[in-house]
Design a protein around this motif. Structure first.
Motif, short mmCIF file in Angstrom:
data_model
loop_
_atom_site.label_atom_id
_atom_site.label_comp_id
_atom_site.label_asym_id
_atom_site.label_seq_id
_atom_site.Cartn_x
_atom_site.Cartn_y
_atom_site.Cartn_z
N THR A 6 64.84 20.31 78.52
CA THR A 6 64.35 21.64 78.81
C THR A 6 64.15 21.75 80.31
O THR A 6 63.98 20.75 81.00
N ARG A 12 55.65 23.50 76.14
CA ARG A 12 56.81 24.31 75.83
C ARG A 12 56.69 24.99 74.47
O ARG A 12 56.25 24.37 73.50
N PHE A 14 58.95 26.80 71.70
CA PHE A 14 60.31 27.06 71.22
C PHE A 14 60.31 28.38 70.46
O PHE A 14 59.50 28.58 69.54
N VAL A 41 61.06 28.31 75.50
CA VAL A 41 62.32 27.58 75.33
C VAL A 41 63.14 28.36 74.30
O VAL A 41 62.76 28.45 73.13
N TYR A 59 66.00 20.61 71.91
CA TYR A 59 64.96 21.48 72.46
C TYR A 59 63.66 21.38 71.64
O TYR A 59 62.56 21.33 72.18
N SER A 63 59.47 20.30 72.52
CA SER A 63 58.54 21.44 72.50
C SER A 63 57.27 21.08 71.75
O SER A 63 57.25 20.15 70.94
N GLN A 64 56.20 21.81 72.06
CA GLN A 64 54.90 21.54 71.44
C GLN A 64 54.44 22.65 70.48
O GLN A 64 53.53 22.45 69.69
#
Length: 853
Positions: A6, A12, A14, A41, A59, A63-64
């Motif tokens: 990313t 991040r 998504f 993202v 991706y 991501s979180q």
């Protein structure tokens, strides 16, 4: 070919949505994410020529948070696939917080309708509908702010509780295991299997999988999930006690600890995770009995072999998925990373060790070879990957080959995976410098972790200690956590700690390091002594609980070295900790071992040991044994000038006399104890003696005298900020008031004592106070509330809790309706509903209901 990254390494989000619609809505979501300083993202054409599934999978892994925005379209279904990319993205995000937004639409693809029906009823998903892009922007902004604030609040220092144990914090994201988590959810929730045992070799990831499962499934259980680690338990006979300690259940020695645990759990609806059961496998029936007594509890156990109990379901934890057999040096790195959990773990760990690391065409073959040689074992892969700071993957392969060839020759009787685990630790160890290896060896002495202060004492001066420790953390041989106050705490996985102890034993520092360790924790105990009984003493109680493993390790070392005086020197100053934290049974066992060596004790220490043993026996309900110990202790304490200890012994003998109804003797001894303690400035003892004298006066109908004693007890405890004696004094006052029909006054003091007990996490006192408040309310208050509080009190009571309180106070004398009368007034259904609601209240809500009435 480089790995797909990313564009930024911030938190991040998504965003999943169809690219053929919702253009304005996607922009609204992007703006909302930017407003809270997070990074959106979004899948687009910029990541090509990679396959779309490889892109969004990569991706998602970085991501979180997951946001799904859906309108009319189900999305594109790739050739050979059964579901669309939209649904695939949602499924892949199972371990992330998932926020779902659905736009109102007149027409919707039937496949999307079916997908949304399943999502809307999922317990772990936020599901909202919207009409306009502006409304969506507001919803996303509000939800992200709430999500972040909730997670921020979880990082704050917790309020005082009986125990600090909870689910282990994940130091790194869980890689893979989606299929395992889904299978375990099916067993534990959908199939309602009462006992699931995760089995597998050391380093396979049983603990990590169990913790992740508990985190994911906790909300399915009314009382959540609790985690108990048995790694430091060496005997099956101690499992009940370890479970009690992990759950915060008070034990006394009067009944087996597992009886207290079963009693405490009988009304709970909980997922109980029991980790590292293999070394105490003979204690399997303890788990079976708990599940029989507490049908609302579901157990998830990790072990290297099944428990062999009825209704047990065994789940064999596999290694992480490896690259395909045909994969090799010419394979596409993106495809290999996306398709192999083992490779993804290697890459994640390597990147944490060396941020510039990436899986490339040049190193993909070596990484594939490493994961294959390590059989997909997570711990072995992490240890190897941590070495990329100093060695490229090709060199790691060479070292693995040399090391394994050297070390496995003498261990042909071990399974390959176990040899691989041990050899990988050995390889990581031998890559350390000589000073780092020496430090690693010494750190094995710590049981349950250490802080920087303890580290400096154990290792002594010389060398760049922090740099060496950083090297061990970087090698994943040592774990770093951060305490609620921001201070670092370090630990070793038990598998690695055992290796460290083996290395320490093979050298010439074994005795010296253990001597230093034990002396340090003995000094810590003495430093804690003046603080433990105070209202402000909670941080010291928490610290000693955190160091519990080190305290018991020090005690074991002192006793093994035939030094019972030093063991007593650790136990005596911290008696409040052992009693108030529910470790009475454990303290009694150490005292018995100390007294077995009484020939090595001088008269002062023998007197204290007998006094401590008498106190322990008293709390355990063994009054004859307790009085015998105290009668032996008194002359020794007097002859050696230990006046404060003499006053404690005299007061306890007076309490025993009161138990037998010998009021004259009880009054004599308690008055003498109060006078002695007052002359020494030991006001906590004076307060306790007057509380006991107040209870005796009530029994003799001397109400004015009783209130006078209770008033003195309260004044002294308040002046000295003595939390424990204040709890007893408030109870004594309420007991006196109720005897004179001052019910409002009695309830007020019960509520004050209840609040103090709640702040200290003292479940024994909580159950007693709640029961007394419920009794008063059944006569004067809301009868349904009374039944709820009575049920909440019952849920907190265990045999040892009741013995603990009876060691200090007289049982409450009911004035209200008994259960049959309450059931008659409320009706069978009303009473049952109130009782069930009370059992589900939990401590915090029960205290709130009692104190706000």
């Amino acid at each position: 070919m480089s790995v797909i990254l990313t564009p930024d390494q911030r938190v991040r989000v998504f965003v999943s949505s169809s690219m053929t619609e919702l253009t304005e809505e996607r922009q609204a979501v992007r703006e909302a994410i930017g407003q809270v300083r997070l990074l959106p993202v979004m899948f687009d054409q910029g990541a090509r020529p990679h396959a779309p599934r490889d892109v969004y999978r990569a991706y998602l892994e970085q991501s979180q948070i997951f946001i799904g925005v859906y309108g009319e379209s189900y999305g594109w279904v790739a050739p050979g696939e059964e579901i669309s990319g939209l649904e695939d993205e949602f499924r892949m995000a199972v371990l992330l917080p998932r926020l779902i937004y659905v736009k109102d639409a007149d027409h919707r693809d039937p496949r999307l309708v079916a997908m949304l029906d399943g999502i809307e009823h999922a317990a772990d998903v936020s599901f909202r509908r919207f009409r306009t892009s502006a409304e969506l922007r507001d919803q996303v902004g509000q939800d992200l702010a709430l999500l972040l604030s909730e997670r921020f609040e979880r990082t704050r220092e917790p309020q005082a509780e009986l125990v600090t144990t909870s689910l282990p914090a994940a130091r790194t994201p869980l890689v893979g295991r989606e299929d395992d988590l889904a299978a375990l959810q099916t067993m534990l929730v959908e199939d309602a299997v009462p006992l699931v045992t995760l089995i597998g070799t050391g380093g396979i990831g049983k603990t990590r999988l169990a913790a992740a499962t508990a985190q994911r499934l906790a909300h399915f259980f009314a009382d959540g999930a609790r985690f108990v680690d048995l790694s430091s338990v060496t005997s099956p006979a101690l499992v009940g006690e370890a479970l009690a300690r992990g759950l915060g259940v008070r034990t006394s020695g009067g009944v087996p600890a597992e009886v207290d645990v079963s009693s405490w759990l009988r009304t709970k609806r909980m997922l109980l995770v029991v980790d590292n059961f293999e070394q105490v496998a003979e204690a399997g029936p303890v788990i079976g009995e708990i599940l029989r007594t507490a049908p609302g509890v579901t157990a998830l156990v990790t072990s290297r072999a099944p428990l062999r109990l009825a209704d047990e379901r065994v789940y064999v934890v596999p290694g992480l998925s490896l690259p395909p057999e045909l994969a090799g040096p010419h394979s596409d790195p993106v495809v290999i990373q996306a398709g192999s959990e083992a490779v993804r773990l290697f890459v994640d760990t390597a990147r944490a060790s060396s941020p510039r690391f990436a899986l490339t065409a040049d190193n993909v073959g070596a990484v594939i070879e490493i994961t294959r040689r390590l059989y997909g074992l997570p711990l072995a892969i992490m240890l190897a990957a941590a070495k990329v700071r100093v060695l490229p993957p090709d060199a790691i392969v060479e070292h693995l080959g040399d090391q394994l060839g050297l070390l496995t020759g003498g261990a042909r009787d071990l399974p390959d995976r176990q040899r691989t685990m041990r050899d990988t630790i050995a390889w990581s160890y031998h890559l350390l410098s000589a000073d780092e290896r020496a430090l690693f060896d010494r750190l094995g002495v710590f049981a349950g972790g250490w802080d920087l202060e303890a580290l400096a004492v154990i290792t002594g001066p010389g060398g760049d200690l922090l740099s060496m420790l950083d090297a061990l953390v970087g090698s994943t041989l040592v774990c770093l956590d951060t305490l609620p106050d921001g201070q670092p705490r370090f630990s070793m996985l038990e598998t690695i700690r055992h290796f460290a102890l083996e290395q320490l034993a093979s050298g010439d520092e074994w005795a010296a390091v253990h001597d230093t360790h034990a002396a340090y924790y003995g000094a810590l105990a003495r430093a804690a002594e003046p603080k433990l009984n105070l209202v402000s003493g909670a941080p010291w109680l928490h610290r000693l609980e955190r160091e519990h493993g080190n305290l018991t390790a020090a005690l074991d070392w002192f006793i093994e070295r035939e030094d019972p005086a030093s063991a007593l020197g650790l136990l005596w100053p911290t008696w409040t900790f052992w009693w108030r934290r529910g470790h009475v049974d454990e303290a009694g066992r150490y005292l018995a071992r100390i007294l077995d060596r009484r020939r090595l004790l001088g008269p002062p220490d023998l007197g204290l040991a007998l006094l401590a043993a008498g106190g322990n026996a008293s709390v355990s309900g063994q009054l004859e044994e307790a009085e015998d110990d105290l009668q032996q202790a008194l002359p020794l304490l007097g002859e050696t000038g230990q006046e404060a200890a003499v006053s404690i012994a005299v007061g306890m003998i007076g309490h025993f006399a009161a138990k037998r109804g010998d009021w004259e003797r009880a009054d004599h001894y308690l008055t003498e104890a109060a006078d002695r303690a007052a002359g020494l400035g030991e006001n906590w003892q004076v307060s306790l003696a007057h509380s006991r004298l107040a209870l005796i006066a009530v029994d003799n109908g001397q109400h004015d005298q009783a209130r006078s004693h209770a008033q003195i007890a309260l004044n002294l405890s308040d002046a000295g900020q003595e939390q424990f004696t204040a709890v007893v004094a408030h109870y004594a006052w309420a007991f006196c008031a109720i005897a004179q029909d001052y019910h409002v006054d009695a309830r007020q003091h019960l509520v004050e004592g209840l609040s103090l007990a709640a702040a200290a996490g003292d479940e024994a006192a909580l159950g007693t106070f709640l029961g007394a408040v419920a009794d008063i309310d059944s006569r004067h208050g809301d009868l349904s509330r009374s039944v709820r509080l009575r049920a909440a009190a019952s849920a907190l009571r265990t045999p040892s809790n009741e013995m603990w309180m009876q060691a200090f106070v007289t049982p409450w004398r009911p004035i209200g309706l008994d259960p049959p009368a309450a059931r008659n007034q409320l009706g069978e259904d009303g009473y049952a509903a109130a009782w069930q609601a009370g059992e589900m209240l939990g401590t915090e809500k029960a205290v709130a209901e009692a104190t706000t009435a």
